[in-house]
Design an enzyme around this catalytic site. Structure first.
Site, PDB file in Angstrom:
ATOM      1  N   CYS A 244       1.290  -1.780  -0.137  1.00 48.02           N
ATOM      2  CA  CYS A 244      -0.318  -0.152  -0.101  1.00 48.02           C
ATOM      3  C   CYS A 244       0.747   1.412   0.309  1.00 48.02           C
ATOM      4  O   CYS A 244       0.572   2.135  -0.611  1.00 48.02           O
ATOM      5  CB  CYS A 244      -0.990   0.184   1.286  1.00 48.02           C
ATOM      6  SG  CYS A 244      -0.441  -0.267   2.667  1.00 48.02           S
TER       7      CYS A 244
ATOM      8  N   ASN B 149      -7.255   5.665  -0.723  1.00 48.10           N
ATOM      9  CA  ASN B 149      -7.150   4.911   0.102  1.00 48.10           C
ATOM     10  C   ASN B 149      -6.405   4.229  -1.134  1.00 48.10           C
ATOM     11  O   ASN B 149      -7.371   3.445  -2.547  1.00 48.10           O
ATOM     12  CB  ASN B 149      -8.125   4.008   0.124  1.00 48.10           C
ATOM     13  CG  ASN B 149      -7.472   3.017   0.446  1.00 48.10           C
ATOM     14  OD1 ASN B 149      -7.134   2.482   1.021  1.00 48.10           O
ATOM     15  ND2 ASN B 149      -8.956   2.621   2.086  1.00 48.10           N
TER      16      ASN B 149
ATOM     17  N   HIS C 262      -1.981   1.601   7.679  1.00 46.33           N
ATOM     18  CA  HIS C 262      -2.390   1.612   6.005  1.00 46.33           C
ATOM     19  C   HIS C 262      -1.563   3.297   6.158  1.00 46.33           C
ATOM     20  O   HIS C 262      -1.822   3.994   6.701  1.00 46.33           O
ATOM     21  CB  HIS C 262      -3.717   1.244   5.751  1.00 46.33           C
ATOM     22  CG  HIS C 262      -4.279   1.850   4.337  1.00 46.33           C
ATOM     23  ND1 HIS C 262      -3.345   0.259   3.151  1.00 46.33           N
ATOM     24  CD2 HIS C 262      -5.183   2.007   3.401  1.00 46.33           C
ATOM     25  CE1 HIS C 262      -3.843   0.836   2.059  1.00 46.33           C
ATOM     26  NE2 HIS C 262      -5.036   1.746   2.441  1.00 46.33           N
TER      27      HIS C 262
END
Length: 855
Positions: free
Chosen positions: A183, A371, A351
């Site tokens: 990520c 995201n 994250h």
């Protein structure tokens, strides 16, 4: 915008949404330029650059055709002007080996023929293949060349004649991750591409090859070979990959993909090159600040949002202007969250998120986040109330429309960012600085010598900076090779690093106290220290670590500055060093100067033959022990009592783990050093180190009575009216003795019985003198007396010097050991003393019982 409101076709609405958003973004960028339109004279490019055209083609998110950079400033990245030593060259070469591959330092752009495919030759194949995690292998369906893997065949089954990879796209990029656990990498790419969408200069032109010089963008390689220029382990390095990508058995994707432009190839290739450096597709995770530093060379800074000192106003003012100018890339990271909190907030724990845009609307300060997960959730909180201009309403409508199409993109205000995110990662354009210096070094932690509070053996450097200069120091920890293994071991990634800046004129630092500035301790490969001196100054910079693996580690320290600086190793003003080991044992842990056993502490003789400057350092590996060192006039002998006049210098209050004395003028002579702990009875090893400007002699002094027989006697009890007590001495042969008497406690008489004693709390003590005498009465002869004949109430007790006794002395009179107190303490109490006699011969001395002595 009006056309958007009345559009009914989904494709039309999507296309108009994108156009409107691009126009709004361009308008925001134009607002930051002081004069508009720009004239050719204002552009930093060559005078022959063609004028900007509104009709341009984008490569990913970077404009093709007439470069956007022709209309805005371009900053040049500074290059280190410091000469690299042979030892540093070896460090850089050794750091080339990583994960079973070799990544040599960058020597320049490769020649075009390196990517040509000869007739009958096979396409380039890079070996070995990168690793996959267990969850990725479950979906893995083999490695395929780019023309078969992009766009994903499970997304477009059937005939692929009209399909294939491309390096260009007319639409904005929407990168996401799926089965890959990177990520931070995808968030980094999203932040990078968003910068280009705001009209800033392209960054791919110097990163990936083969390169399309006309469009300043990568192009498809004929032989499947690509060269990527990445920044890690002290320099830019050459990373070679092929175009094979991992396929999935279903519609899940094992590499980064552009949801809007699934044929776009360069993001997957750049991701593959980065993951080759980091060990494979089973990447354990990083953070975006490190990823962007490696991919772009932009200076990483991590701001801890959970720190109470982080101020929202100050942070916003720092980043807003730089962001609008394209001089900072921003990503955010969350900490650990429970599943309930994740569902409640619409955020993912642990994250990374990309920051696509910033804006101020009334009193609101908003960030537009993405995201990077393909099925990522969006923030469920509410935005603060703000002014409702027509433009804001239109943009809010656009945001809602885009959110429906681009899952995981949302606006959030700065206060909620500080509340729910752990860190903000800022990567700054190195072109903001005009000068750079790099130094490469190795730190062997396999045999740690220092306590956590001592810096004496840490890597240290000096930086000569001019007043009003801005100086940023970046410490970069090299990624380590594990003997050709394909993965970096977790223990090599563990630990924290930091830097300290001292005003020490470039001299080496002993302790961590008194620093001017300190970089945060971070568990990432980089930490940043920002300095802005008001006057010319020479800093001493110290590298520190916590919990790193006990192996050798390599680092690079870089300075970025607006004015020239000098970066070099810190110097030591001392040419000589003496080091000796010691220990506080059960017998020698005497405690601090207020303890009666202080004189039992380890003591050392320091002999100085000419005037010197010196630093006297004591340290212990037992970090829970507080230590102290005192330099006294002791003629190089063990000292038992101290006054303020006896002390030349000391290390101040007891300090955890280490303490130091620094003295500029120490004259020739013999001195005594006393090393102590704060609490009596604390046992620990220690080292005593004396650094000096010329040679000196350091040796440990023997303990009291060392090498002699100890003859403990019965305790001496002074009654209320008794001031002298004695015991007979009978030498059997020639013997040398010394006597020590120490106060134990005061004991109160019970009011109803003056003949018995009741033990109570320790009280005041009377001044005492110990003598060895021949004879009694006025004709007695004193052979030796404690303290030169003076009475003393020293907490360490009283003691005599050595005295020689022989049986012949008894021919004329008896011999006595006498304890004489100057006066009794408060009425109604007695005093108890312990007495020890040290002699150099066994069975050479008989001692009788104590008795009142009025003679």
């Amino acid at each position: 915008m009006k056309a958007l409101k009345i559009a009914t076709d989904r494709e039309q609405k999507s296309d108009m949404t994108s156009r409107c958003q691009n126009l709004l973004t361009e308008a925001e960028r134009i607002k930051t330029i002081s004069q508009w339109p720009l004239t050719p004279a204002m552009t930093p490019g060559p005078a022959s650059s063609p004028p900007a055209s509104p009709l341009t083609l984008r490569c990913g998110t970077e404009t093709i055709g007439t470069p956007t950079s022709a209309r805005i400033r371009q900053l040049v990245e500074p290059v280190s002007s410091r000469e690299v030593s042979k030892a540093e060259q070896i460090i850089l070469l050794r750091s080339s080996k990583l994960n079973g591959f070799t990544f040599p330092p960058w020597q320049g752009a490769p020649e075009p023929d390196e990517f040509a495919l000869s007739q009958g030759a096979e396409a380039f194949r890079d070996t070995p293949q990168l690793g996959l995690s267990a969850s990725q292998i479950e979906f893995f369906d083999g490695w395929e060349r780019a023309h078969s893997a992009i766009p994903p065949p499970t997304w477009f089954p059937g005939e692929r004649k009209a399909l294939g990879p491309t390096m260009y796209s007319r639409r904005p990029v929407d990168l996401v991750q799926d089965l890959a656990s990177d990520c931070s990498v995808v968030a980094s790419l999203c932040s990078w591409t968003a910068r280009a969408e705001r009209g800033n200069p392209r960054m791919l032109s110097k990163i990936m090859y083969p390169h399309d010089a006309d469009n300043l963008a990568p192009r498809i390689s004929a032989n499947g070979k690509y060269v990527v220029r990445l920044n890690f382990n002290g320099c830019y390095r050459k990373v070679i990959i092929d175009d094979r990508l991992p396929l999935s058995k279903n519609t899940r994707v094992l590499h980064v993909i552009d949801r809007r432009n699934p044929s776009l190839l360069w993001p997957a290739l750049l991701e593959k090159a980065y993951l080759k450096v980091r060990g494979g597709y089973d990447f354990p995770g990083s953070h975006s600040g490190t990823d962007l530093w490696i991919m772009t060379g932009w200076i990483p800074e991590q701001v801890w949002l959970e720190n109470s000192e982080t101020d929202a106003d100050q942070l916003w003012s720092r980043i807003l202007s730089a962001f609008n100018k394209g001089d900072v890339l921003i990503t955010l990271g969350t900490g650990r969250m429970s599943h309930r909190i994740e569902r409640q907030l619409g955020l993912e724990g642990e994250h990374d998120y990309a920051v696509l845009d910033l804006k101020e609307e009334g009193s609101s300060r908003l960030l537009r986040l993405k995201n990077p997960w393909c099925e990522g959730t969006s923030w469920k909180g509410k935005l603060p109330e703000s002014s409702t201009t027509e433009r804001f309403e239109a943009e809010s409508e656009l945001s809602a429309l885009r959110h429906a199409r681009e899952q995981g993109i949302f606006w959030i205000d700065i206060n909620n960012v500080l509340r729910h995110f752990q860190s903000i990662f800022l990567n700054w354009n190195p072109g903001l600085f005009s000068y750079r210096q790099d130094v490469h070094f190795t730190w062997d932690l396999s045999n740690r010598l220092d306590s956590v509070t001592c810096f004496v053996n840490h890597p240290q450097f000096k930086i000569v900076a001019k007043g009003e200069s801005i100086v940023w120091l970046l410490l970069s920890r090299h990624l380590k090779d594990r003997d050709g293994q394909s993965r970096v071991a977790k223990e090599d990634l563990a630990g924290y690093i930091s830097m300290f800046a001292f005003d020490r004129k470039g001299a080496r630092v002993y302790l961590r106290d008194g620093c001017l500035e300190r970089a945060p301790y971070v568990d990432s490969p980089h930490t940043l220290l920002r300095l802005q001196p008001d006057v010319d100054i020479t800093y001493s910079i110290v590298i520190d670590e916590e919990d790193m693996s006990s192996t050798p580690h390599s680092f690079t320290l870089s300075t970025f500055s607006t004015l020239p600086v000098v970066l070099d190793k810190a110097y030591s003003p001392y040419s000589s060093q003496r080091l000796i080991s010691g220990a506080w044992t059960q017998a020698t842990a005497g405690g601090n100067v207020n303890d009666p056993t202080y004189s039992e502490n380890p003591q050392f003789s320091l002999r100085v033959v000419e005037q010197i400057a010196a630093a006297i350092l004591i340290q212990t590996p037992s970090n829970d022990v507080h230590v102290h060192v005192k330099l006294v006039h002791g003629r190089g002998r063990r000292v038992y009592t101290l006054t303020s006049k006896d002390v030349i210098a000391d290390s101040g209050q007891h300090r955890r783990g280490s303490a130091v004395i620094e003295i500029s003028d120490l004259y020739p002579g013999s001195y005594t050093l006393v090393c102590s702990t704060f609490k009596a009875g604390q046992q620990a090893d220690f080292t005593l180190r004396v650094d000096s400007t010329s040679e000196c002699e350091l040796r440990q002094l023997p303990g009291e009575g060392a090498g002699r027989l100890r003859l403990p006697l019965a305790d001496v009890r002074f009654g209320y009216s008794v001031s002298r007590i004695a015991a007979p001495l009978v030498p059997r042969r020639f013997v040398c003795i010394s006597v020590v008497a120490k106060f134990i406690r005061s004991v109160a008489f019970p009011s109803n019985d003056l003949l018995s004693f009741d033990e109570g709390q320790a009280g005041a003590r009377s001044p005492l003198r110990v003598t060895v005498e021949l004879g009694t009465g006025p004709n007695r002869r004193v052979l030796i007396a404690s303290s030169g004949g003076a009475y003393s109430d020293a907490v360490s007790g009283v003691r005599t010097e050595d005295v020689d006794l022989s049986p012949q002395m008894l021919y004329t009179s008896d011999m006595w050991l006498v304890l004489d107190r100057l006066c009794g303490p408060a009425s109604g109490s007695q005093e108890i003393y312990g007495v020890e006699v040290f002699c150099d011969q066994p069975k050479a001395l008989d001692i009788g019982v104590w008795r009142n002595w009025d003679f």
